[in-house]
Design a protein around this motif. Structure first.
Motif, PDB file in Angstrom:
ATOM      1  N   ARG A  45      11.632  11.867   5.930  1.00  0.00           N
ATOM      2  CA  ARG A  45      11.810  12.517   4.632  1.00  0.00           C
ATOM      3  C   ARG A  45      12.769  13.700   4.716  1.00  0.00           C
ATOM      4  O   ARG A  45      13.609  13.898   3.854  1.00  0.00           O
ATOM      5  CB  ARG A  45      10.470  13.082   4.142  1.00  0.00           C
ATOM      6  N   ASP A  53       3.309   6.494  -2.677  1.00  0.00           N
ATOM      7  CA  ASP A  53       4.387   7.088  -3.470  1.00  0.00           C
ATOM      8  C   ASP A  53       3.910   8.386  -4.140  1.00  0.00           C
ATOM      9  O   ASP A  53       2.742   8.733  -4.101  1.00  0.00           O
ATOM     10  CB  ASP A  53       5.066   6.067  -4.396  1.00  0.00           C
ATOM     11  N   ILE A  54       4.879   9.077  -4.722  1.00  0.00           N
ATOM     12  CA  ILE A  54       4.635  10.417  -5.256  1.00  0.00           C
ATOM     13  C   ILE A  54       3.453  10.414  -6.225  1.00  0.00           C
ATOM     14  O   ILE A  54       2.596  11.289  -6.186  1.00  0.00           O
ATOM     15  CB  ILE A  54       5.916  10.950  -5.944  1.00  0.00           C
ATOM     16  N   ASP A  55       3.437   9.379  -7.093  1.00  0.00           N
ATOM     17  CA  ASP A  55       2.381   9.373  -8.095  1.00  0.00           C
ATOM     18  C   ASP A  55       1.000   9.072  -7.506  1.00  0.00           C
ATOM     19  O   ASP A  55       0.001   9.604  -7.972  1.00  0.00           O
ATOM     20  CB  ASP A  55       2.711   8.392  -9.228  1.00  0.00           C
ATOM     21  N   ASP A  56       0.952   8.239  -6.460  1.00  0.00           N
ATOM     22  CA  ASP A  56      -0.337   7.969  -5.798  1.00  0.00           C
ATOM     23  C   ASP A  56      -0.922   9.276  -5.280  1.00  0.00           C
ATOM     24  O   ASP A  56      -2.119   9.550  -5.442  1.00  0.00           O
ATOM     25  CB  ASP A  56      -0.167   7.051  -4.571  1.00  0.00           C
TER      26      ASP A  56
END
Ligand code: ADP
Length: 191
Positions: free
Chosen positions: A123, A173-176
Motif C-alpha cells: 500500500r 476493501d475500504i468499505d468492508d
C-alpha cells in the motif's frame, strides 16, 4: 466521542478517519498532517521536524504535545475528535491521558486497525507513487515499521489495560473495514 486511531503506517488510518469524519461529524486530527503543514509553511518547528520525519524517526514528545495541545484547544475539538498518529509511544499516551483528564475529556475509544505487514508495504509503495511523500522510500518505510513495532505497539497494551481498546481487521476493501468500524462505534455509543 473522543477516538484514538491506532495502526501501522499504511494501515488505512487516514482513509478510515475521513469516512468516520463524515459519519460522526467530528474533526480529524492527524499529527502527520499537522507536521506536514508546519513543514510546508516553513516554520522553525517545521524545518526541525522535516529532518526527523525524513529518517522515519519520531519527532520529540515535547514538540508533539505542544502541537497537539494547540490543536485540541480549538473550538471544533470540544465536541470530540478522531485522533490519528498520536500517541506513538507510551510517554505520549500518558501525556495525552493527563491532558484530557485536565480537560475532563477522556478518550472513549481506542480503535486499532490490524493489518498484515506485507500488505502495508504494498500500500505504501502505491501511495509513494500517488503522493510523492519524502518518507515513503523503501528504506524509510522499513524504519517507520521498526519504530512502530518498538515504540507504538506498546500503546495498544496501554489502552487494552484501560478496557477501551477494540481491534478491527484492516484487510478487505475500504468499505468492508469501515462497516466493521461503524459496528464498533455503534456498540461504544450505546455503552
Ligand atoms: P504514517 O503513515 O507513518 O502513519 P503519519 O502521517 O502519521 O504517517 O506521520 C508521518 C511522520 O510524522 C512519522 O513517521 C513521524 O516522523 C512524524 N509523526 C507523526 N505523528 C507523530 C507523533 N505523535 N510523534 C512523533 N512523531 C510523529
Amino acid at each position: 466521542m473522543r477516538i484514538v486511531l491506532l495502526g501501522a503506517p499504511g494501515s488505512g488510518k487516514g482513509t478510515q478517519a475521513a469516512l468516520m469524519v463524515e459519519h460522526l461529524n467530528l474533526p480529524h486530527i492527524s499529527t502527520g498532517d499537522l507536521l506536514r503543514a508546519a513543514v510546508k509553511a516553513g516554520s522553525d518547528l517545521g524545518l526541525r521536524a522535516k529532518a526527523v520525519i525524513d529518517r522515519g524517526e519520531l519527532v520529540s514528545d515535547d514538540i508533539m504535545l505542544g502541537l497537539l495541545e494547540e490543536r485540541l484547544s480549538r473550538p471544533d475539538a470540544l465536541g470530540g475528535f478522531i485522533l490519528d498518529g498520536y500517541p506513538r509511544n507510551v510517554a505520549q499516551a500518558e501525556a495525552l491521558d493527563e491532558l484530557l483528564d485536565r480537560l475532563e475529556q477522556p478518550v472513549d475509544e481506542a480503535l486499532q486497525i490490524d493489518v498484515d505487514i506485507e500488505m502495508v508495504i504494498e500500500r505504501i509503495a502505491k501511495r509513494a507513487k500517488q503522493e510523492g511523500r519524502s518518507d515513503d522510500t523503501e528504506e524509510v518505510v522499513r524504519n517507520r515499521m521498526k519504530v512502530y513495532a518498538d515504540q507504538t505497539e506498546p500503546v495498544i497494551e496501554f489502552y487494552a489495560n484501560k478496557a477501551i481498546l477494540t481491534r478491527v481487521l484492516g484487510q478487505g476493501d475500504i468499505d468492508d473495514v469501515f462497516q466493521r468500524i461503524k459496528g464498533v462505534l455503534q456498540i461504544r455509543s450505546e455503552s
